[in-house]
Design a protein around this motif. Sequence first.
Motif, short mmCIF file in Angstrom:
data_model
loop_
_atom_site.label_atom_id
_atom_site.label_comp_id
_atom_site.label_asym_id
_atom_site.label_seq_id
_atom_site.Cartn_x
_atom_site.Cartn_y
_atom_site.Cartn_z
N ASP A 148 4.64 9.58 -9.44
CA ASP A 148 4.46 9.28 -11.22
C ASP A 148 4.69 8.06 -12.34
OD1 ASP A 148 2.17 9.77 -13.39
OD2 ASP A 148 3.68 11.28 -14.54
N GLY A 149 4.35 6.80 -11.31
CA GLY A 149 4.51 5.89 -11.59
C GLY A 149 6.79 5.94 -11.67
N ALA A 150 7.66 7.10 -11.28
CA ALA A 150 8.50 6.96 -10.79
C ALA A 150 9.31 5.86 -10.03
CB ALA A 150 9.82 7.87 -10.86
N ALA A 157 0.73 -1.63 -0.43
CA ALA A 157 -0.22 0.02 -0.13
C ALA A 157 1.09 1.15 -0.21
CB ALA A 157 -1.09 0.15 1.10
N GLU A 158 1.81 1.35 1.16
CA GLU A 158 2.99 2.31 1.13
C GLU A 158 3.87 2.79 -0.11
OE1 GLU A 158 4.77 5.91 1.97
OE2 GLU A 158 3.37 4.69 3.19
N ALA A 159 3.57 1.43 -1.34
CA ALA A 159 4.32 1.32 -2.83
C ALA A 159 3.51 1.78 -3.21
CB ALA A 159 5.10 -0.22 -2.55
N ARG A 160 2.85 1.85 -3.75
CA ARG A 160 1.89 2.21 -4.70
C ARG A 160 1.18 3.66 -4.28
NH1 ARG A 160 -3.34 1.99 -4.68
NH2 ARG A 160 -3.89 1.15 -7.80
N ARG A 161 1.44 4.26 -3.10
CA ARG A 161 0.70 5.95 -2.91
C ARG A 161 2.52 6.35 -2.88
NH1 ARG A 161 1.96 9.55 0.26
NH2 ARG A 161 4.02 8.73 1.34
N ILE A 162 3.61 5.82 -2.50
CA ILE A 162 4.57 6.59 -3.84
C ILE A 162 5.10 6.43 -5.51
CG2 ILE A 162 7.14 6.45 -3.70
CD1 ILE A 162 5.73 7.49 -1.44
N SER A 163 3.84 5.38 -5.87
CA SER A 163 4.07 5.44 -6.89
C SER A 163 3.21 6.83 -7.82
CB SER A 163 3.28 4.28 -7.44
OG SER A 163 4.31 2.62 -7.44
N ARG A 164 2.19 6.75 -6.35
CA ARG A 164 1.11 7.63 -7.19
C ARG A 164 1.77 9.30 -7.25
NH1 ARG A 164 -2.37 4.37 -4.75
NH2 ARG A 164 -2.69 5.85 -2.34
N ALA A 212 4.48 -4.45 -21.11
CA ALA A 212 2.95 -4.60 -21.67
C ALA A 212 3.01 -5.49 -20.21
CB ALA A 212 3.00 -5.51 -22.65
N VAL A 213 3.23 -5.86 -19.26
CA VAL A 213 2.37 -6.32 -18.17
C VAL A 213 3.52 -6.20 -16.69
CG1 VAL A 213 2.90 -8.67 -19.20
CG2 VAL A 213 4.49 -8.07 -18.24
N THR A 214 3.48 -5.03 -16.79
CA THR A 214 4.21 -4.04 -16.16
C THR A 214 3.25 -3.02 -15.99
OG1 THR A 214 5.33 -2.97 -16.37
CG2 THR A 214 6.87 -5.01 -15.84
N GLY A 215 3.66 -1.78 -14.51
CA GLY A 215 2.26 -1.17 -13.68
C GLY A 215 1.66 -1.27 -12.64
N TYR A 216 2.31 0.01 -11.85
CA TYR A 216 1.77 0.01 -10.41
C TYR A 216 0.04 -0.45 -10.47
CZ TYR A 216 0.05 4.83 -10.49
OH TYR A 216 0.07 6.24 -10.30
N HIS A 217 -0.18 0.68 -12.31
CA HIS A 217 -2.06 0.44 -11.72
C HIS A 217 -2.58 -1.25 -12.16
CE1 HIS A 217 -0.67 1.08 -15.77
NE2 HIS A 217 -1.50 0.64 -15.84
N THR A 234 14.94 6.05 -4.42
CA THR A 234 14.79 5.43 -5.59
C THR A 234 13.34 6.12 -6.70
OG1 THR A 234 14.89 3.16 -4.67
CG2 THR A 234 13.96 3.40 -7.20
N GLY A 235 12.41 6.87 -6.29
CA GLY A 235 12.06 7.18 -7.18
C GLY A 235 12.22 7.99 -7.96
#
Length: 356
Positions: free
Chosen positions: A120-122, A110-117, A156-161, A302-303
């Motif tokens: 902007d996916g970096a 959940a924290e990883a997805r928050r940092i992804s948003r 094509a098979v990656t993406g946090y969304h 990392t981001g």
Amino acid sequence: MALAFPPSEVTIRLVIIVLALLLLGACSGHEQAEVLELQGRTMGTTYSVQLANPPPDIDPAALQQSIADELARINAQMSTYDPDSSLSRFNQSGSTHWFAVPPELAQVVAEARRISRLSDGAFDVTVGRLVNLWGFGPEFHPDRIPTPEAIAKTLAVTGYHKLAVRADPPALCKTQPELYVDLSAIAKGYAVDRLAEVLAERGFGDYLVEVGGELRAAGQHPERPWRVAIERPESSTRAVFRVVRLNDIAMATSGDYRNFFEQDGKLYSHTINPHRGRPVDHLLASVSVLDESCMRADALATGLLVLGPEDGLALAEQQGIAAFFIERLESGYQAHMSSAFERIAGASESPNPSAP
């Protein structure tokens, strides 16, 4: 114990705990400081726990066993090298239904997805197949540059969304059956936070915890604040670039030069740009982040590194992130710090390791 991350990961993170200890000793006017240090191996790297002024009745062996047990428990949840870990079983599943996981694994995702948003996916923990494709994951192969077709197919098979998480009951879900999650850029930070909680629960108030170069400090060393070093970003040497004093805060650093391969005169870093499917290739060499949470600092470092010197600093200023950037130029290295970093640590830093 199965490894969560490759053995070379011990050299990836840029904070040199050994140099930090030397700095403490070099500035001391006493023969020996009252510090108990416990060390070991975990997640393909090392850990260190330093306790200032430990009570006389402390049982070091029992405390070290508690630390080892906690790290083994985290490893059993979040390893991509252990095929029986909770994360590996999720990665192996081709189901697009909810997959039950331990609460802590759901918390980290959940924290990883928050940092992804936020970035902007970096920062994107679903780049695991790209990491493997470039030869930096458990699916080892000789150093080689993937073909554009292979990169496009893997993108094509990656993406946090494509990754969902829920807390109650804790579970993960993927909308792409081949999605693969790699928590190597956030799990060690989480492990540092957990060890800090273990120490606090046992009544310790002055400690420095380090796992694979990620750190968190509380209280202070018997003689001064805890001091650590950000490394000069060079693959051939180990030298201090800047000294930072930590006071009830965590620090994590990410860089491009410790885990890489070279082909035709070009270096390819282990840090993958999730948008391009290729290693980062800008001039930013390392990023260090200060935060109350080492897990958050780990992911943010990392981001910001992926974003590069300009966009990374812009995001840090916009979001109030305390970040220190080292850029590699033809004339040498140039450092930049965000306003938050300067406010928190700027006045208490010294580029001179011998300074008090």
